[in-house]
Design an enzyme around this catalytic site. Structure first.
Site, PDB file in Angstrom:
ATOM      1  NE  ARG A 151      66.395  33.653  -2.252  1.00 16.49           N
ATOM      2  CZ  ARG A 151      66.778  32.491  -2.834  1.00 16.49           C
ATOM      3  NH1 ARG A 151      67.515  31.960  -2.443  1.00 16.49           N
ATOM      4  NH2 ARG A 151      66.499  31.736  -4.080  1.00 16.49           N
TER       5      ARG A 151
ATOM      6  CD  GLU B  24      79.485  33.907   4.466  1.00 19.07           C
ATOM      7  OE1 GLU B  24      78.437  32.270   3.972  1.00 19.07           O
ATOM      8  OE2 GLU B  24      79.274  34.952   3.731  1.00 19.07           O
TER       9      GLU B  24
ATOM     10  CG  ASP C 271      73.385  27.160  -5.521  1.00 23.22           C
ATOM     11  OD1 ASP C 271      72.212  26.209  -5.922  1.00 23.22           O
ATOM     12  OD2 ASP C 271      72.732  28.323  -6.365  1.00 23.22           O
TER      13      ASP C 271
ATOM     14  NE  ARG D 127      65.802  36.472  -7.168  1.00 22.78           N
ATOM     15  CZ  ARG D 127      66.325  36.030  -6.706  1.00 22.78           C
ATOM     16  NH1 ARG D 127      68.084  35.695  -6.736  1.00 22.78           N
ATOM     17  NH2 ARG D 127      66.400  34.879  -5.892  1.00 22.78           N
TER      18      ARG D 127
ATOM     19  N   GLY E 241      60.804  28.788  -2.619  1.00 27.94           N
ATOM     20  CA  GLY E 241      59.487  27.899  -2.458  1.00 27.94           C
ATOM     21  C   GLY E 241      60.223  26.802  -1.260  1.00 27.94           C
TER      22      GLY E 241
ATOM     23  CB  ALA F 184      66.512  25.937  -1.264  1.00 30.44           C
TER      24      ALA F 184
HETATM   25  C1  LIG Z   1      65.808  33.556  -9.062  1.00 35.13           C
HETATM   26  C2  LIG Z   1      65.215  32.679  -8.052  1.00 35.13           C
HETATM   27  C3  LIG Z   1      64.756  32.050  -7.005  1.00 35.13           C
HETATM   28  C4  LIG Z   1      65.080  30.584  -6.989  1.00 35.13           C
HETATM   29  N1  LIG Z   1      63.946  30.530  -6.446  1.00 35.13           N
HETATM   30  C5  LIG Z   1      63.923  29.234  -5.729  1.00 35.13           C
HETATM   31  C6  LIG Z   1      62.861  28.601  -4.944  1.00 35.13           C
HETATM   32  O1  LIG Z   1      61.764  28.918  -5.130  1.00 35.13           O
HETATM   33  N2  LIG Z   1      62.676  27.357  -4.261  1.00 35.13           N
HETATM   34  C7  LIG Z   1      64.563  26.749  -3.796  1.00 35.13           C
HETATM   35  O2  LIG Z   1      64.720  25.573  -3.972  1.00 35.13           O
HETATM   36  N3  LIG Z   1      65.321  26.920  -5.114  1.00 35.13           N
HETATM   37  C8  LIG Z   1      65.403  28.380  -4.929  1.00 35.13           C
HETATM   38  N4  LIG Z   1      66.185  29.387  -5.944  1.00 35.13           N
HETATM   39  C9  LIG Z   1      67.784  28.323  -6.142  1.00 35.13           C
HETATM   40  C10 LIG Z   1      68.956  28.645  -3.998  1.00 35.13           C
HETATM   41  O3  LIG Z   1      68.080  29.837  -4.360  1.00 35.13           O
HETATM   42  C11 LIG Z   1      69.770  28.204  -4.266  1.00 35.13           C
HETATM   43  O4  LIG Z   1      69.814  27.041  -5.018  1.00 35.13           O
HETATM   44  C12 LIG Z   1      70.181  28.419  -2.708  1.00 35.13           C
HETATM   45  O5  LIG Z   1      69.953  29.355  -2.565  1.00 35.13           O
HETATM   46  C13 LIG Z   1      71.724  27.720  -2.738  1.00 35.13           C
HETATM   47  O6  LIG Z   1      72.203  27.978  -1.739  1.00 35.13           O
HETATM   48  P1  LIG Z   1      73.686  27.722  -1.461  1.00 35.13           P
HETATM   49  O7  LIG Z   1      73.361  27.984   0.487  1.00 35.13           O
HETATM   50  O8  LIG Z   1      74.449  26.678  -2.071  1.00 35.13           O
HETATM   51  O9  LIG Z   1      74.656  29.318  -2.148  1.00 35.13           O
HETATM   52  P2  LIG Z   1      74.460  30.080  -1.529  1.00 35.13           P
HETATM   53  O10 LIG Z   1      73.454  30.609  -1.033  1.00 35.13           O
HETATM   54  O11 LIG Z   1      75.195  31.016  -2.843  1.00 35.13           O
HETATM   55  O12 LIG Z   1      75.178  30.704  -0.388  1.00 35.13           O
HETATM   56  C14 LIG Z   1      76.744  30.771  -0.532  1.00 35.13           C
HETATM   57  C15 LIG Z   1      77.485  31.632   1.262  1.00 35.13           C
HETATM   58  O13 LIG Z   1      78.962  31.044   1.217  1.00 35.13           O
HETATM   59  C16 LIG Z   1      79.558  32.675   1.057  1.00 35.13           C
HETATM   60  N5  LIG Z   1      80.391  32.279   0.428  1.00 35.13           N
HETATM   61  C17 LIG Z   1      81.231  32.674  -1.364  1.00 35.13           C
HETATM   62  N6  LIG Z   1      82.657  32.124  -1.359  1.00 35.13           N
HETATM   63  C18 LIG Z   1      82.794  32.101  -0.205  1.00 35.13           C
HETATM   64  C19 LIG Z   1      84.684  31.542   0.255  1.00 35.13           C
HETATM   65  N7  LIG Z   1      85.074  31.727  -0.347  1.00 35.13           N
HETATM   66  N8  LIG Z   1      85.158  31.646   1.462  1.00 35.13           N
HETATM   67  C20 LIG Z   1      83.628  31.402   2.261  1.00 35.13           C
HETATM   68  N9  LIG Z   1      81.806  31.559   2.624  1.00 35.13           N
HETATM   69  C21 LIG Z   1      81.324  31.995   0.687  1.00 35.13           C
HETATM   70  C22 LIG Z   1      78.486  33.109   0.401  1.00 35.13           C
HETATM   71  O14 LIG Z   1      78.495  34.754   1.341  1.00 35.13           O
HETATM   72  C23 LIG Z   1      77.155  32.656   0.810  1.00 35.13           C
HETATM   73  O15 LIG Z   1      76.607  33.122   2.081  1.00 35.13           O
HETATM   74  C24 LIG Z   1      66.395  30.630  -6.805  1.00 35.13           C
HETATM   75  C25 LIG Z   1      67.385  30.037  -7.235  1.00 35.13           C
HETATM   76  C26 LIG Z   1      67.274  32.027  -7.579  1.00 35.13           C
HETATM   77  C27 LIG Z   1      68.777  32.673  -8.398  1.00 35.13           C
END
Ligand SMILES: Cc1cc2nc3c(=O)[nH]c(=O)nc-3n(C[C@H](O)[C@H](O)[C@H](O)COP(=O)(O)OP(=O)(O)OC[C@H]3O[C@@H](n4cnc5c(N)ncnc54)[C@H](O)[C@@H]3O)c2cc1C
Length: 439
Positions: free
Chosen positions: A133, A38, A329, A214, A51, A342
Site C-alpha cells: 500500500r 488531509e 470508503d 495482518r 490487490g 480500493a
Molecule cells: C484487511 C483489509 C484488506 C483489504 N484488501 C483490499 C484489497 O486487496 N483490494 C481492494 O481493492 N481493497 C482492499 N481493502 C479495502 C481498501 O483498503 C479500502 O477500500 C480503501 O483503502 C479505502 O480508501 P479510501 O481512500 O476511501 O479511505 P482511507 O484509506 O481510509 O483514506 C481516508 C483518508 O482520509 C483522511 N481523513 C479522515 N478523516 C478526515 C477528516 N475529518 N479530515 C481530513 N482528512 C481525513 C485519513 O487520514 C485518510 O488519509 C482492504 C481493506 C481491509 C480492511
C-alpha cells in the site's frame, strides 16, 4: 491538444487515501481546480498489501495513464499462461482423520487433503495483483501537483456560505476554514462528511462479524515455512475453514509475503477497531489448522486484531445543501472479502472525474453528483453486500455450508461480477453522460 476552458468553480477533496489521491489525479488530468485536505501531517498508508484485478488496473489508465504506470512500478508482471486469483485449500483440520484427509461437504470434499489445493479461482488476463500500500501511495502522490495538498487539516464541519452563493465553508480542527464550490468526501470508513450527509446515526459503520490479523513476512523467510516454499511461484493462496480463513499473496514484487488471517465474532463492543492481542490468543484462533497455516501464523510479528466494519445500507452518496459528494470508503465502506474496496475507489474516481469534466459551472455540480450517485450507488452497495456474504462463504457459514463445489461456483460467479466490467463501466459512463446532458 489545447486545455479546455477553465472551470468557474474550485472543489475541496477531503482525505488523501487511495480514493482522494486517485480523484485528485483524475481532476488534475481534466484541469479541474481543487485542493486536497488531509488530517495527517503527510500522505501515508499502513504497512500491508492491497490487490487490484485486471479490470481495475485498466480503469486506472482511464483516470490517467500515469496511474496505471504507477501501479506497474509497484507490481510484479503477471504470468498470463494460467491466471489464478487464489488457489483454494481447506486449512482447518477439525474434520481431518489421522491421514490428513478432511471429511467435508460435496463430491470434491471427499478427496481433500488438508492444506492441499482443491480448486483455483481463475483471474483475468492483464496486469493485476498485490502491491504494498505505501509503495503505491508514494507513486500516486508523485502525480499530484505540489500546490494541491494541505496537511494537518482535519475537517470538522461543512456548512453552506451565508451569502446565497451556494458555496460551502469547510471548517478545520485548527480553527481555520476554506471556501469552495463543493466538497468531495474521501475521508474513509469513519467519514465525517458521511455524517454530515446522512446524520450521525445513519452514517455509523456496522461490525461485519469478522476480524483479521495482518502480517508481512519477508519472502526469503516465508519460503522456508512448511508447505509454503514449493508454492512461492504459484501466487495467492486461500485456506478456508470453519468461521475463519487465511489469505496469503506476494507483494512488493514478490519480496514480501502478505498475510491476512480472518476469524469470526458475534459482536464488537470495544470503541477501538484495532486492538492489541497476545500471541497465545492469536495462535489459539488457528490451533485446529494445518501445519502450513500454523507455521504462517506463528511467523506473524504484528499481533493486533483489526475489527472489520462496513456500511451496508446507504440512502444517498450526495447532498445539495451544503454540496457534498461521497467517494470511496466514505460512500461505501466494505469488508475486504472480495478484495475490491480500493478497486471501487478506482471506478468511482474515473466516473466522477469524467462527469466533472463535463460540468462547467458551479450551478451544475449538484446534477453531476446526482448522476454519479445514480450510476455508482447500485454497484458499490452490491459489492458491500456480496463481500460480507463472501466472508461467510469462505468460513463455511453461508447456505453452501462446507460444500466445496457450491463454494467454488459461488466464488467464481461473485468475482466475475466484479471483474468482467469493462463494458459495464463504459455503459455506466455513457448512461451518466446522457443523464447529465438532459436539460
Ligand atoms: C484487511 C483489509 C484488506 C483489504 N484488501 C483490499 C484489497 O486487496 N483490494 C481492494 O481493492 N481493497 C482492499 N481493502 C479495502 C481498501 O483498503 C479500502 O477500500 C480503501 O483503502 C479505502 O480508501 P479510501 O481512500 O476511501 O479511505 P482511507 O484509506 O481510509 O483514506 C481516508 C483518508 O482520509 C483522511 N481523513 C479522515 N478523516 C478526515 C477528516 N475529518 N479530515 C481530513 N482528512 C481525513 C485519513 O487520514 C485518510 O488519509 C482492504 C481493506 C481491509 C480492511
Amino acid at each position: 491538444m489545447s486545455a479546455p476552458p477553465p472551470k468557474s468553480y474550485n472543489l475541496a477533496i477531503i482525505g488523501g487515501g487511495i480514493a482522494g489521491c486517485l480523484l485528485s489525479i483524475g481532476l488534475t488530468a481534466r484541469h479541474i481546480p481543487h485542493t486536497l485536505y488531509e488530517s495527517a501531517s503527510q500522505f501515508g498508508e499502513i504497512g500491508a498489501g492491497v490487490g487490484f484485478d485486471a479490470h481495475k488496473v485498466r480503469t486506472m489508465a482511464l483516470i490517467a495513464p500515469e496511474v496505471r504506470d504507477a501501479f506497474l512500478r509497484c507490481s510484479e508482471p503477471p504470468s498470463d499462461e494460467n491466471p489464478v486469483w487464489f488457489t483454494v485449500r481447506v486449512g482447518d483440520m477439525r474434520r481431518a482423520g489421522s491421514d490428513g484427509v478432511v471429511s467435508i461437504g460435496g463430491e470434491l470434499g471427499r478427496k481433500v487433503l488438508a492444506g492441499e489445493p482443491v480448486f483455483n479461482v481463475p483471474s483475468r488476463p492483464g496486469p493485476r495483483g498485490g502491491v504494498h500500500r505505501a509503495h503505491l501511495l508514494d507513486e500516486l502522490v508523485k502525480l499530484i501537483p505540489a500546490h494541491v495538498p494541505k496537511f494537518q487539516k482535519k475537517v470538522v464541519d461543512v456548512t453552506e456560505a451565508n451569502d446565497r452563493s451556494g458555496d460551502v465553508v469547510v471548517s478545520f480542527a485548527d480553527g481555520s476554514s476554506a471556501r469552495h464550490a463543493a466538497v468531495l468526501g474521501c475521508d474513509g470508513i469513519k467519514s465525517r462528511t458521511r455524517e454530515i450527509v446522512l446524520g450521525k446515526e445513519e452514517a455509523k459503520p456496522v461490525f461485519s462479524g469478522k476480524y483479521a490479523y495482518r502480517g508481512l513476512i519477508p519472502m526469503v523467510k516465508a519460503v522456508q515455512l512448511e508447505g509454503v516454499g514449493k508454492e512461492s511461484k504459484v501466487g495467492s493462496q486461500m485456506y478456508m475453514g470453519y468461521h475463519g480463513h487465511v489469505l496469503t499473496f506476494p507483494i512488493a514484487k514478490s519480496s514480501i509475503f502478505n498475510v491476512v488471517a480472518f476469524s469470526s465474532k458475534e459482536s464488537w463492543t470495544n470503541a477501538e477497531w484495532v486492538v492489541a492481542n497476545s500471541r497465545e490468543d492469536m495462535l489459539a484462533d488457528f490451533d485446529t489448522w494445518c501445519p502450513t497455516v500454523k507455521a504462517i501464523i506463528s511467523e506473524m510479528q504484528t499481533l493486533d486484531i483489526w475489527a472489520l466494519f462496513h456500511h451496508p445500507v446507504t440512502r444517498t452518496f450526495y447532498q445539495s445543501t451544503p454540496k457534498i459528494c461521497l467517494v470511496g470508503d466514505a460512500a461505501h465502506a466494505t469488508t475486504p472479502h472480495h478484495g475490491s474496496g480500493a478497486g471501487m475507489c478506482v471506478e468511482d474516481s474515473y466516473i466522477l472525474s469524467e462527469l466533472l469534466a463535463e460540468t462547467d459551472s458551479a450551478g451544475d455540480l449538484e446534477k453531476a453528483f446526482r448522476t454519479y450517485d445514480e450510476v455508482r450507488r447500485p454497484r458499490t452497495s452490491e459489492l458491500v453486500r456480496t463481500s460480507q456474504e463472501g466472508g461467510m462463504l469462505y468460513d463455511f457459514e453461508g447456505p453452501e455450508g462446507d460444500d466445496l463445489e457450491a463454494i467454488a461456483h459461488s466464488m467464481k460467479e461473485r468475482m466475475g461480477w466484479i471483474w468482467d466490467y469493462d463494458e459495464g463501466l463504459a455503459e455506466d459512463l455513457e448512461r451518466a453522460r446522457s443523464i447529465l446532458r438532459q436539460v
